[in-house]
Design a protein around this motif. Structure first.
Motif, PDB file in Angstrom:
ATOM      1  N   THR A 143       0.829  -1.212   0.000  1.00 30.83           N
ATOM      2  CA  THR A 143       0.000   0.000   0.000  1.00 30.83           C
ATOM      3  C   THR A 143       0.857   1.253   0.000  1.00 30.83           C
ATOM      4  OG1 THR A 143      -1.767   1.193   1.142  1.00 30.83           O
ATOM      5  CG2 THR A 143      -0.218  -0.002   2.529  1.00 30.83           C
ATOM      6  N   TRP A 144       0.308   2.316  -0.610  1.00 31.08           N
ATOM      7  CA  TRP A 144       0.929   3.638  -0.635  1.00 31.08           C
ATOM      8  C   TRP A 144      -0.129   4.635  -0.172  1.00 31.08           C
ATOM      9  CZ3 TRP A 144       1.308  -0.077  -4.299  1.00 31.08           C
ATOM     10  CH2 TRP A 144       2.584  -0.503  -4.679  1.00 31.08           C
ATOM     11  N   TYR A 145       0.254   5.522   0.750  1.00 32.20           N
ATOM     12  CA  TYR A 145      -0.719   6.473   1.290  1.00 32.20           C
ATOM     13  C   TYR A 145      -0.008   7.662   1.922  1.00 32.20           C
ATOM     14  CZ  TYR A 145       0.586   3.965   5.546  1.00 32.20           C
ATOM     15  OH  TYR A 145       1.295   3.389   6.561  1.00 32.20           O
ATOM     16  N   ALA A 146      -0.668   8.794   1.922  1.00 31.11           N
ATOM     17  CA  ALA A 146      -0.150   9.987   2.571  1.00 31.11           C
ATOM     18  C   ALA A 146      -0.428   9.895   4.062  1.00 31.11           C
ATOM     19  CB  ALA A 146      -0.799  11.235   2.000  1.00 31.11           C
ATOM     20  N   GLN A 157       3.690  13.156   3.945  1.00 28.30           N
ATOM     21  CA  GLN A 157       4.576  12.352   3.118  1.00 28.30           C
ATOM     22  C   GLN A 157       3.926  10.999   2.828  1.00 28.30           C
ATOM     23  OE1 GLN A 157       8.165  10.938   5.103  1.00 28.30           O
ATOM     24  NE2 GLN A 157       7.256  11.375   7.097  1.00 28.30           N
ATOM     25  N   TYR A 158       4.336  10.385   1.737  1.00 32.25           N
ATOM     26  CA  TYR A 158       3.779   9.094   1.357  1.00 32.25           C
ATOM     27  C   TYR A 158       4.556   7.954   1.999  1.00 32.25           C
ATOM     28  CZ  TYR A 158       0.078  10.562  -1.632  1.00 32.25           C
ATOM     29  OH  TYR A 158      -1.118  11.068  -2.071  1.00 32.25           O
ATOM     30  N   GLN A 159       3.786   7.029   2.566  1.00 34.05           N
ATOM     31  CA  GLN A 159       4.322   5.812   3.161  1.00 34.05           C
ATOM     32  C   GLN A 159       4.190   4.671   2.150  1.00 34.05           C
ATOM     33  OE1 GLN A 159       5.407   5.957   6.520  1.00 34.05           O
ATOM     34  NE2 GLN A 159       4.982   8.141   6.340  1.00 34.05           N
ATOM     35  N   GLU A 160       5.031   3.697   2.268  1.00 33.60           N
ATOM     36  CA  GLU A 160       4.960   2.505   1.426  1.00 33.60           C
ATOM     37  C   GLU A 160       5.248   1.300   2.313  1.00 33.60           C
ATOM     38  OE1 GLU A 160       7.630   0.449  -2.101  1.00 33.60           O
ATOM     39  OE2 GLU A 160       7.398   2.623  -2.108  1.00 33.60           O
ATOM     40  N   ILE A 568       5.027   2.318  -9.273  1.00 34.72           N
ATOM     41  CA  ILE A 568       4.789   3.313  -8.216  1.00 34.72           C
ATOM     42  C   ILE A 568       6.050   3.533  -7.389  1.00 34.72           C
ATOM     43  CG2 ILE A 568       3.379   3.925  -6.215  1.00 34.72           C
ATOM     44  CD1 ILE A 568       1.185   2.146  -7.278  1.00 34.72           C
ATOM     45  N   GLY A 569       6.468   4.787  -7.277  1.00 33.06           N
ATOM     46  CA  GLY A 569       7.644   5.142  -6.492  1.00 33.06           C
ATOM     47  C   GLY A 569       8.958   4.971  -7.225  1.00 33.06           C
ATOM     48  N   GLN A 570       8.902   4.418  -8.441  1.00 34.21           N
ATOM     49  CA  GLN A 570      10.126   4.180  -9.212  1.00 34.21           C
ATOM     50  C   GLN A 570      10.138   4.956 -10.525  1.00 34.21           C
ATOM     51  OE1 GLN A 570      12.704   2.293  -8.057  1.00 34.21           O
ATOM     52  NE2 GLN A 570      11.515   2.007  -6.176  1.00 34.21           N
ATOM     53  N   LEU A 571       9.036   4.901 -11.252  1.00 34.42           N
ATOM     54  CA  LEU A 571       8.965   5.544 -12.557  1.00 34.42           C
ATOM     55  C   LEU A 571       7.511   5.837 -12.905  1.00 34.42           C
ATOM     56  CD1 LEU A 571      10.683   6.221 -15.239  1.00 34.42           C
ATOM     57  CD2 LEU A 571       9.679   4.091 -16.099  1.00 34.42           C
ATOM     58  N   ALA A 572       7.252   7.045 -13.360  1.00 31.28           N
ATOM     59  CA  ALA A 572       5.916   7.412 -13.849  1.00 31.28           C
ATOM     60  C   ALA A 572       6.048   7.810 -15.306  1.00 31.28           C
ATOM     61  CB  ALA A 572       5.340   8.563 -13.026  1.00 31.28           C
TER      62      ALA A 572
END
Length: 653
Positions: A143-146, A157-160, A568-572
């Motif tokens: 999961t990813w969330y602020a 900040q976003y947690q992973e 997610i978190g690596q490349l968009a």
């Protein structure tokens, strides 16, 4: 006709009718032919629970539903009285508590998710003590969330992490999930009106539950809305009771929709449209043609809040920015916090009021086809003696009338910092008052979008993001992870629910060294918004080697495709289309890499491509190169840590 034939026909007709009844029952169960299957029932303990599957993959199992209203636990000791299909394919569950009281659960199913809401009959105001609505994911779901230190500007900040380890966490919607079976999911709420906005709590391993939060400063000081004292910015009170009243003389409380988006890949998640489909339609008296009402004009803007120099808020500097916007084809200038003090701060005020000086600027800009927007705080900030705010209805109407009279086209309203029911209603009152004067709006220092821009299309964007203004606050008021990571999370989290006021692109102090200039330029295509406000100094935009990309950036798109190389978190990496022109926007995370992707999103044909990218070995230099390509060809670009590029692709003529 003999008896045997008659009996055969009767039996055949009965079988046909039974078959039709069975088929109708399947559709009635809201499963239909969609890939989403939904089951809502009271389990053996008489607890209302939810099961969801997607493309035969289990997503949610035995997740509790319900609300705590006036200390009554709706959803416990419950029985289902009736289930009826209504308009918009809504299934209405009529439920009865052990004490005989009734409530209703509305469920809607879509090919890419579900929406749920509660309706509770009441005779008057009720107190909400909490909510049981939960989603239980399989172990090892990512999961990813602020989250992190709480601040109700939604600048977290976003947690992973894995959902096995979310107990005690606060997840600011939308939160995104990736299940072990490959399914992507996101949870948020929609159609938030006359109700307290919600967050998610990690209440147990793999379980997230809707709940309500208030900033501790509002609870302890009695400040209902607006910016509380600084010492409280990062403190919250969870599930503090709050009062809700039925709207418009009705005798029921209606919650916002609880949304579960589902997709097999990131492209499906980004293109989810459930929020739009469950949002109330615009009021025709305010918006005769909805989002196409003639005075609603999405566009781009500059503002001087992050600009270097001592005169950034002066009338003269704003005229300079008007000149630059006219040269670049940018539609608007936002006059930020400080303009209402011009009578004291302008050297050449000569007794003129702020409105007279604003009219001078508006007239100057109008001759160059540039619009003016102005900033205003929603309510007085703690410790600030100059704020007036818009809480008072008479002040609100008077302010907006004066803005319209001098020719202002839009308002940037700031410092809400809570989503309690009072503030949610205040936002709606502001949007209605603005619409009456044909003013567009963006909200800053505010909660997440909940589909409100579909109901009020004069709302073009809400901040609700740790954007570029937060550079420099990484270790204090806006703690956060590295910017390359943060920026490659946002398209697959925050942007799922609507555009943000990120104020992208800066090539000076607010360009953090962890991201390159190519990353900054590409970000205006990644962090798209119907009101896209650039943070860069005007001199830098005019002299930028990638200036044509600043001039051509759009704010509405016909199509968006997430490239499969995205992570997610690596490349968009997104391809966006307007008409027959495509733009490829790529932001890299912290790891250097070779971006290698097939341009199979292009229709068959030959194209010319122009790329603005980082100069090898120089993080602060953009280079532009041109070439010819064809559909299906591969594109390769070397990406630095925190690098990026943007490409414009058009058909050869």
């Amino acid at each position: 006709m003999n008896n045997s034939i008659s009996k055969f026909l009767v039996i055949a007709l009965l079988l046909l009718n039974v078959n039709q009844i069975v088929k109708a029952k399947v559709v009635d169960a809201v499963s239909g032919a969609t890939p989403v299957k939904l089951k809502i029932e009271a389990n053996a303990d008489k607890q209302l629970v939810l099961d969801v599957s997607y493309e035969e993959n289990s997503v949610i199992r035995e997740a509790p539903l319900g609300l705590n209203v006036d200390h009554r636990q709706l959803g416990k000791d419950v029985q289902l009285l009736n289930k009826e299909k209504k308009e918009n394919n809504t299934l209405v569950y009529q439920l009865q508590q052990a004490d005989g009281s009734l409530f209703y659960l509305d469920a809607r199913i879509f090919p890419d998710g579900i929406a749920l809401r509660y309706r509770i009959p009441v005779e008057g105001p009720a107190c909400i003590y909490g909510e049981e609505t939960s989603f239980i994911f399989p172990s090892k779901t990512k999961t990813w969330y602020a989250s992190g230190p709480f601040q109700y500007g939604w600048l977290q900040q976003y947690q992973e992490r894995e959902t096995d380890h979310i107990t005690g966490e606060l997840l600011a919607p939308p939160a995104t999930f990736h299940l072990p079976n490959g399914v992507y999911a996101a949870i948020t709420e929609a159609n938030l009106f006359n109700y307290h906005g919600a967050v998610l709590f990690g209440t147990a391993p793999n379980r997230v539950q809707f709940g309500y939060v208030e900033n501790k400063g509002h609870v302890e000081t009695g400040i209902i809305t607006g910016l509380p004292p600084t010492k409280y910015w990062h403190e919250e009170v969870r599930d503090t009771p709050w009062i809700v009243s039925p709207k418009d003389q009705s005798k029921e409380i209606v919650t916002p929709w609880r949304i579960l988006m589902l997709a097999k890949d990131l492209n499906g998640l980004v293109n989810n449209r459930i929020i739009e489909q469950v949002s109330d339609q615009p009021d025709k008296t305010l918006f005769p043609d909805g989002a196409k009402t003639d005075w609603i004009k999405p566009g781009r803007a500059t503002f001087t809040w992050l600009v270097e120099g001592n005169d950034r808020l002066s009338v003269a500097n704003h005229k300079k920015y008007v000149d630059g916007c006219a040269e670049l084809g940018i539609e608007s200038v936002v006059v930020d916090d400080g303009w209402e003090l011009w009578q004291q701060t302008e050297k050449d005020a000569n007794g003129r009021t702020k409105w007279e000086m604003l009219k001078e600027l508006v007239d100057y800009a109008g001759k160059k086809n540039v619009d003016i927007w102005v900033w205003r705080s929603s309510s007085p900030r703690f410790g600030n003696k100059s704020d007036v705010g818009l809480v008072d209805a008479e002040e609100r109407a008077d302010f907006m009338k004066k803005c319209a009279e001098v020719g202002v086209k839009g308002l940037k309203i700031d410092f809400f910092h809570t989503e309690n029911a009072f503030t949610v209603n205040l936002m709606e009152d502001i949007l209605k008052a603005a619409a009456k004067e044909k003013l567009m709006v963006i909200f800053h220092g505010v909660n997440k979008p909940t589909g409100d821009s579909y109901t009020y299309p004069n709302l073009l964007a809400k901040e609700a993001v740790r954007g570029l203004e937060c550079v420099g606050g990484e270790n204090s008021w806006a703690p956060g992870p590295p910017w390359p990571y943060h920026n490659t999370v946002l398209p697959f989290t925050r942007w799922l629910v609507g555009p943000a006021d990120y104020t992208p692109m800066n090539f000076r102090a607010f360009c953090h060294p962890s991201v390159t200039f190519g990353h900054q330029l590409s970000s205006i295509y990644m962090f798209t918004s119907p009101m896209l406000i650039f943070a860069a100094d005007m001199e830098d935009m005019l002299s930028c080697p990638g200036r044509s990309f600043i001039e051509s950036v759009l704010v509405t798109w016909d199509e968006t495709i997430v490239l499969p190389e995205s992570e997610i978190g690596q490349l968009a990496a997104l391809a966006r289309r307007k008409g027959d022109v495509w733009y490829l926007t790529v932001l890299n995370g912290e790891t250097t890499r070779t971006f290698d992707a097939k341009l199979d999103f292009l229709p068959k044909g030959k194209y010319k491509i122009e790329i603005a990218s980082d100069t090898p070995g120089n993080r602060k230099q953009i280079e532009v190169k041109k070439s010819k390509i064809h559909s299906g060809q591969r594109i390769k670009e070397e990406l630095m840590s925190g690098g990026g590029f943007v490409a414009r692709i058009s058909m050869q003529k």
